[in-house]
Design a protein around this motif. Sequence first.
Motif, PDB file in Angstrom:
ATOM      1  N   GLN A   1      -0.809   3.087  -0.714  1.00 58.92           N
ATOM      2  CA  GLN A   1      -2.019   2.305  -0.949  1.00 58.92           C
ATOM      3  C   GLN A   1      -2.140   1.085  -0.053  1.00 58.92           C
ATOM      4  OE1 GLN A   1      -1.874   1.442  -5.158  1.00 58.92           O
ATOM      5  NE2 GLN A   1      -2.753   3.424  -5.731  1.00 58.92           N
ATOM      6  N   GLN A   2      -0.997   0.419   0.228  1.00 64.73           N
ATOM      7  CA  GLN A   2      -1.078  -0.857   0.936  1.00 64.73           C
ATOM      8  C   GLN A   2      -0.055  -1.044   2.044  1.00 64.73           C
ATOM      9  OE1 GLN A   2      -0.799  -2.860  -2.814  1.00 64.73           O
ATOM     10  NE2 GLN A   2       1.367  -3.384  -2.537  1.00 64.73           N
ATOM     11  N   GLY A   3       0.737  -0.017   2.328  1.00 64.64           N
ATOM     12  CA  GLY A   3       1.657  -0.103   3.446  1.00 64.64           C
ATOM     13  C   GLY A   3       2.923  -0.895   3.192  1.00 64.64           C
ATOM     14  N   GLY A   4       3.186  -1.269   1.965  1.00 56.40           N
ATOM     15  CA  GLY A   4       4.384  -2.035   1.647  1.00 56.40           C
ATOM     16  C   GLY A   4       4.565  -2.162   0.153  1.00 56.40           C
ATOM     17  N   VAL A   5       5.686  -2.745  -0.226  1.00 59.54           N
ATOM     18  CA  VAL A   5       6.026  -2.892  -1.635  1.00 59.54           C
ATOM     19  C   VAL A   5       6.215  -4.359  -1.971  1.00 59.54           C
ATOM     20  CG1 VAL A   5       7.880  -2.522  -3.314  1.00 59.54           C
ATOM     21  CG2 VAL A   5       7.085  -0.621  -1.923  1.00 59.54           C
ATOM     22  N   LYS A   6       5.599  -4.791  -3.049  1.00 59.33           N
ATOM     23  CA  LYS A   6       5.911  -6.102  -3.598  1.00 59.33           C
ATOM     24  C   LYS A   6       7.264  -5.971  -4.288  1.00 59.33           C
ATOM     25  CE  LYS A   6       3.866  -9.802  -6.377  1.00 59.33           C
ATOM     26  NZ  LYS A   6       2.680 -10.222  -7.165  1.00 59.33           N
ATOM     27  N   PRO A   7       8.265  -6.787  -3.913  1.00 59.83           N
ATOM     28  CA  PRO A   7       9.626  -6.582  -4.424  1.00 59.83           C
ATOM     29  C   PRO A   7       9.676  -6.430  -5.942  1.00 59.83           C
ATOM     30  CG  PRO A   7       9.626  -8.288  -2.752  1.00 59.83           C
ATOM     31  CD  PRO A   7       8.194  -7.971  -3.024  1.00 59.83           C
ATOM     32  N   PHE A   8      10.451  -5.435  -6.375  1.00 59.50           N
ATOM     33  CA  PHE A   8      10.667  -5.245  -7.804  1.00 59.50           C
ATOM     34  C   PHE A   8      12.016  -4.567  -8.015  1.00 59.50           C
ATOM     35  CE2 PHE A   8       8.724  -1.182  -6.615  1.00 59.50           C
ATOM     36  CZ  PHE A   8       9.437  -0.244  -7.355  1.00 59.50           C
ATOM     37  N   ALA A   9      12.476  -4.587  -9.241  1.00 59.87           N
ATOM     38  CA  ALA A   9      13.719  -3.904  -9.591  1.00 59.87           C
ATOM     39  C   ALA A   9      13.465  -2.950 -10.747  1.00 59.87           C
ATOM     40  CB  ALA A   9      14.804  -4.911  -9.969  1.00 59.87           C
ATOM     41  N   TYR A  10      14.303  -1.941 -10.822  1.00 57.18           N
ATOM     42  CA  TYR A  10      14.314  -1.044 -11.967  1.00 57.18           C
ATOM     43  C   TYR A  10      15.743  -1.049 -12.479  1.00 57.18           C
ATOM     44  CZ  TYR A  10      13.128   2.952 -14.922  1.00 57.18           C
ATOM     45  OH  TYR A  10      12.879   3.779 -16.001  1.00 57.18           O
ATOM     46  N   ILE A  11      15.935  -1.441 -13.731  1.00 54.93           N
ATOM     47  CA  ILE A  11      17.274  -1.649 -14.249  1.00 54.93           C
ATOM     48  C   ILE A  11      17.552  -0.707 -15.409  1.00 54.93           C
ATOM     49  CG2 ILE A  11      17.312  -4.047 -13.494  1.00 54.93           C
ATOM     50  CD1 ILE A  11      16.714  -4.928 -16.319  1.00 54.93           C
TER      51      ILE A  11
ATOM     52  N   SER B   1      21.276  -1.437 -11.364  1.00 55.63           N
ATOM     53  CA  SER B   1      19.963  -1.916 -10.940  1.00 55.63           C
ATOM     54  C   SER B   1      19.595  -1.326  -9.589  1.00 55.63           C
ATOM     55  CB  SER B   1      19.944  -3.450 -10.852  1.00 55.63           C
ATOM     56  OG  SER B   1      20.693  -3.897  -9.734  1.00 55.63           O
ATOM     57  N   LEU B   2      18.299  -1.157  -9.395  1.00 58.50           N
ATOM     58  CA  LEU B   2      17.744  -0.736  -8.116  1.00 58.50           C
ATOM     59  C   LEU B   2      16.741  -1.784  -7.678  1.00 58.50           C
ATOM     60  CD1 LEU B   2      18.952   1.959  -9.207  1.00 58.50           C
ATOM     61  CD2 LEU B   2      17.002   3.134  -8.189  1.00 58.50           C
ATOM     62  N   LEU B   3      16.988  -2.404  -6.523  1.00 55.41           N
ATOM     63  CA  LEU B   3      16.089  -3.405  -5.979  1.00 55.41           C
ATOM     64  C   LEU B   3      15.272  -2.772  -4.865  1.00 55.41           C
ATOM     65  CD1 LEU B   3      15.100  -6.370  -5.703  1.00 55.41           C
ATOM     66  CD2 LEU B   3      16.971  -6.703  -4.053  1.00 55.41           C
ATOM     67  N   TYR B   4      13.946  -2.858  -4.974  1.00 54.26           N
ATOM     68  CA  TYR B   4      13.030  -2.254  -4.010  1.00 54.26           C
ATOM     69  C   TYR B   4      12.386  -3.325  -3.130  1.00 54.26           C
ATOM     70  CZ  TYR B   4      12.963   2.306  -6.432  1.00 54.26           C
ATOM     71  OH  TYR B   4      13.301   3.527  -6.971  1.00 54.26           O
ATOM     72  N   ILE B   5      12.505  -3.178  -1.807  1.00 57.01           N
ATOM     73  CA  ILE B   5      11.776  -4.029  -0.864  1.00 57.01           C
ATOM     74  C   ILE B   5      11.352  -3.173   0.321  1.00 57.01           C
ATOM     75  CG2 ILE B   5      13.066  -6.119  -1.505  1.00 57.01           C
ATOM     76  CD1 ILE B   5      14.586  -5.823   1.140  1.00 57.01           C
ATOM     77  N   THR B   6      10.402  -3.659   1.093  1.00 60.34           N
ATOM     78  CA  THR B   6      10.038  -2.999   2.347  1.00 60.34           C
ATOM     79  C   THR B   6      10.170  -3.996   3.484  1.00 60.34           C
ATOM     80  OG1 THR B   6       7.687  -3.448   1.840  1.00 60.34           O
ATOM     81  CG2 THR B   6       8.506  -1.227   1.436  1.00 60.34           C
ATOM     82  N   THR B   7      10.495  -3.485   4.664  1.00 60.65           N
ATOM     83  CA  THR B   7      10.705  -4.347   5.819  1.00 60.65           C
ATOM     84  C   THR B   7      10.360  -3.602   7.104  1.00 60.65           C
ATOM     85  OG1 THR B   7      12.372  -5.621   7.053  1.00 60.65           O
ATOM     86  CG2 THR B   7      13.123  -3.642   5.933  1.00 60.65           C
ATOM     87  N   GLY B   8      10.001  -4.369   8.119  1.00 58.84           N
ATOM     88  CA  GLY B   8       9.753  -3.785   9.432  1.00 58.84           C
ATOM     89  C   GLY B   8      10.968  -3.852  10.323  1.00 58.84           C
TER      90      GLY B   8
ATOM     91  N   THR C   1       8.530   6.130  18.080  1.00 56.47           N
ATOM     92  CA  THR C   1       9.702   5.340  18.409  1.00 56.47           C
ATOM     93  C   THR C   1      10.143   4.572  17.158  1.00 56.47           C
ATOM     94  OG1 THR C   1       8.489   3.340  19.050  1.00 56.47           O
ATOM     95  CG2 THR C   1       8.794   5.040  20.744  1.00 56.47           C
ATOM     96  N   LEU C   2      11.288   3.931  17.237  1.00 50.53           N
ATOM     97  CA  LEU C   2      11.742   3.114  16.113  1.00 50.53           C
ATOM     98  C   LEU C   2      10.764   1.992  15.800  1.00 50.53           C
ATOM     99  CD1 LEU C   2      15.614   2.652  16.540  1.00 50.53           C
ATOM    100  CD2 LEU C   2      14.406   3.918  14.754  1.00 50.53           C
ATOM    101  N   GLU C   3      10.077   1.503  16.833  1.00 47.41           N
ATOM    102  CA  GLU C   3       9.121   0.413  16.624  1.00 47.41           C
ATOM    103  C   GLU C   3       7.939   0.842  15.759  1.00 47.41           C
ATOM    104  OE1 GLU C   3      10.616   1.070  19.553  1.00 47.41           O
ATOM    105  OE2 GLU C   3      11.907  -0.701  19.296  1.00 47.41           O
ATOM    106  N   ASP C   4       7.713   2.138  15.633  1.00 47.88           N
ATOM    107  CA  ASP C   4       6.622   2.631  14.784  1.00 47.88           C
ATOM    108  C   ASP C   4       7.008   2.668  13.304  1.00 47.88           C
ATOM    109  OD1 ASP C   4       4.945   3.161  16.994  1.00 47.88           O
ATOM    110  OD2 ASP C   4       5.985   5.071  17.343  1.00 47.88           O
ATOM    111  N   LEU C   5       8.285   2.518  13.019  1.00 41.79           N
ATOM    112  CA  LEU C   5       8.765   2.715  11.654  1.00 41.79           C
ATOM    113  C   LEU C   5       8.862   1.416  10.864  1.00 41.79           C
ATOM    114  CD1 LEU C   5      11.730   5.230  12.193  1.00 41.79           C
ATOM    115  CD2 LEU C   5       9.319   5.738  11.787  1.00 41.79           C
ATOM    116  N   ARG C   6       8.564   1.520   9.584  1.00 43.20           N
ATOM    117  CA  ARG C   6       8.923   0.522   8.590  1.00 43.20           C
ATOM    118  C   ARG C   6       9.880   1.202   7.619  1.00 43.20           C
ATOM    119  NH1 ARG C   6       6.435  -4.117   8.038  1.00 43.20           N
ATOM    120  NH2 ARG C   6       6.746  -4.144   5.785  1.00 43.20           N
ATOM    121  N   TYR C   7      10.489   0.410   6.750  1.00 47.40           N
ATOM    122  CA  TYR C   7      11.515   0.982   5.885  1.00 47.40           C
ATOM    123  C   TYR C   7      11.350   0.513   4.445  1.00 47.40           C
ATOM    124  CZ  TYR C   7      13.637   1.654  10.457  1.00 47.40           C
ATOM    125  OH  TYR C   7      13.859   1.999  11.772  1.00 47.40           O
TER     126      TYR C   7
END
Length: 210
Positions: A68-78, A121-128, A151-157
């Motif tokens: 939906q938005q190309g990234g994740v607002k940090p959250f955890a699932y415990i 716990s599982l901590l979720y974040i996204t980064t370039g 290329t790697l520059e095209d990827l986010r994680y």
Amino acid sequence: MTKFRILAVLITLLVASPMLQAAEDEGQSRAEATVFQTLTEDERKVVLGNLQNLLSSSIDAALTQIHQQGGVKPFAYIGDYEGQGRFLRFSEDQAVPPDVAVHAIQRSVVKAATDGTLAASLLYITTGGSDHLSNDTLAQFRAEAEADGRTLEDLRYLLIEMQHLAGLGILHVVPYWREGEEWQVGGAIQQVIEPRLHDLVKARLQPSDT
């Protein structure tokens, strides 16, 4: 494996607890030196099963945000000792910077663990960036991207830091990229990392010498 067995082992096992280092091999060697390696095969299966169940129950929430938005607002699932899971996150209307959100969530995770109400716990974040990835992981992502004309520059994680009190830390890495107007998600790779939740809780539970 019961809560009391885990907490007892955390208190009695005397293992050095350095913070996460940059070298990818150190995370592997530290993880192998922790309490997880002292568990029986059946107990290890329980730990891994707990983490897998938490991942299966929460990853769709992260993938939906990515699409939906190309990234994740940090959250955890415990998860607790009965295998029940719940989300730990800020509401959508709370404008909290990602680094502040991560810090606050991590503090809540550690508190719940020391209170005895959290086993994993599982901590979720996204980064370039790729600072958290091992050379082997990057090499595999590079090969896969180049095979598809990227290329790697095209990827986010999408980074999912999976931590269990039994002394296991795993980083679950999911690459994703923009293709036209849509975000596409690739296959995941896992790498062993410092069992930081185990170390932090053990340090808090360890009796003081003073």
